[in-house]
Design an enzyme around this catalytic site. Structure first.
Site, mmCIF file in Angstrom:
data_model
loop_
_atom_site.group_PDB
_atom_site.id
_atom_site.type_symbol
_atom_site.label_atom_id
_atom_site.label_comp_id
_atom_site.label_asym_id
_atom_site.label_seq_id
_atom_site.Cartn_x
_atom_site.Cartn_y
_atom_site.Cartn_z
ATOM 1 N N LYS A 103 24.514 -99.047 -50.819
ATOM 2 C CA LYS A 103 24.512 -100.251 -51.643
ATOM 3 C C LYS A 103 23.233 -101.028 -51.388
ATOM 4 O O LYS A 103 22.963 -101.448 -50.250
ATOM 5 C CB LYS A 103 25.734 -101.104 -51.304
ATOM 6 C CG LYS A 103 25.794 -102.403 -52.079
ATOM 7 C CD LYS A 103 27.095 -103.133 -51.852
ATOM 8 C CE LYS A 103 27.093 -104.467 -52.560
ATOM 9 N NZ LYS A 103 28.353 -105.190 -52.382
ATOM 10 N N LYS B 265 25.250 -97.668 -55.467
ATOM 11 C CA LYS B 265 25.301 -98.880 -56.277
ATOM 12 C C LYS B 265 24.009 -99.648 -56.167
ATOM 13 O O LYS B 265 23.520 -99.790 -55.043
ATOM 14 C CB LYS B 265 26.482 -99.726 -55.773
ATOM 15 C CG LYS B 265 26.652 -101.033 -56.450
ATOM 16 C CD LYS B 265 27.784 -101.783 -55.813
ATOM 17 C CE LYS B 265 27.794 -103.172 -56.411
ATOM 18 N NZ LYS B 265 28.525 -104.100 -55.609
#
Ligand code: PBG
Length: 327
Positions: free
Chosen positions: A194, A247
């Site tokens: 992330k 992400k």
């Protein structure tokens, strides 16, 4: 002309193009992020995400009905509490919005797969993803809180938990806590890779979770880094993650491919709020064709190697797949 190899031969008709497609998708790969909040009888549109709403638990059925009808079988729940404090204690409240939604959805939509986002930033008064020690987020002290939150979700009916905080060791901490409580069969989908990204801007408005000072760069990843993404993915796999996530999606498809090749776990990618907002903003001005862009973004994620696609466009994509526009 003496051309024996003519790639155009395979592009001659829609039927043929469909036959030789390399990327095939299914509605079952779609996950819809859903915001639930405390309070009663409210459905609020998120200003920077037109078409996306925050629901009080008593009205969340409206969205769950639409999802079920569209054939979207999984949701990722985010909670927006009324009360925030230093340690984010609403995160494990038995009567929290996520916990109540889980109990309700389990009873009313037994076929729906319920995933919860596990993080502190929606619940802390300072908006950071963990507990503070001075101006710093204290990694190890946060692990206990995340595990507590995850356990509370699972007890309320979550089918899978998805830690998004980026603390080191949280997958192991959550796994140990779930196992000790007898939930050895509940999987963890880790937001393993992330990045600290400006693409989360609209989400922070939606979840009221922007940090009140500083940024998230001491725990989320530097977007210049690719090998570090693989390192994070491998580490989470070792700690017991069952599904990995990269992400955001759109600007990070190189990482999706990299992680796909480096591990043997199912891989998700999250097309985040900023991606949604950009598409909506440009489409509302007539500058792009929204439906076609949404299809192209989804296909590119699967083509890069994603097995699961978390997207605010899940219902639309389910429809496009049904109609055979993509697939
Ligand atoms: C919580 C969390 C965030 C997102 C998912 N989980 C925000 C953040 O890290 O600041 C972003 C989702 C989106 O932008 O759609 N930590």
């Amino acid at each position: 002309m003496e051309l024996t190899v003519r790639p155009r031969r395979l592009r001659g008709s829609e039927a043929l193009r469909k036959i030789v497609r390399e990327t095939r998708m299914d509605k079952s790969a779609l996950i819809y992020p859903l915001f639930v909040m405390d309070g009663t009888n409210q459905v609020e549109e998120i200003p920077s995400m037109p078409g996306q709403y925050r629901y009080t638990v008593d009205r969340v059925d409206e969205e769950l009905d639409r999802l079920t009808e569209a054939g979207v079988g999984s949701v990722l729940l985010f909670g927006i509490p009324e009360v925030k404090d230093e340690i984010g204690s609403s995160a494990w409240a038995e009567d929290g919005a996520v916990q109540r939604t889980l109990r309700k959805a389990k009873a009313k939509y037994p076929g729906l797969f319920l995933i919860t986002d596990v993080c502190m930033c929606e619940y802390t008064s300072h908006g950071h993803c963990g507990v503070l020690c001075g101006q710093e987020v204290d990694n190890d002290a946060t692990l206990e809180l995340l595990a507590r939150e995850a356990l509370s979700h699972v007890r309320a009916g979550a089918d899978m938990v998805a830690p998004s905080d980026m603390m080191d060791g949280r997958v192991r901490a959550i796994r140990e806590t779930l196992d000790a409580a007898g939930f050895t069969g509940t999987p963890i989908m880790s937001y393993a890779v992330k990045y600290a990204s400006a693409f989360y801007g609209p989400f922070r408005e939606a979840a009221d979770s922007a940090p009140s000072f500083g940024d998230r760069k001491s725990y989320q990843m530097d977007f210049h880094n690719r090998r570090e993404g693989v390192k994070e993915a491998l580490l989470d796999a070792e700690e017991g993650a069952d599904i990995l996530m990269v992400k955001p999606a759109m600007s990070y498809l190189d990482i999706v491919r990299e992680v796909k090749d480096a591990t043997n776990l199912p891989l998700a990618t999250y097309s985040v709020s900023g991606e949604y907002a950009m598409v909506k903003a440009a489409a509302s001005r007539g500058w792009i064709d929204e439906d076609r862009i949404v299809c192209e973004m989804a296909v590119s994620a699967f083509r890069a190697g994603a097995d699961l696609y978390i997207t605010y466009f899940a219902k639309e994509l389910a429809k496009f797949m049904q109609e055979g526009r993509i697939g």
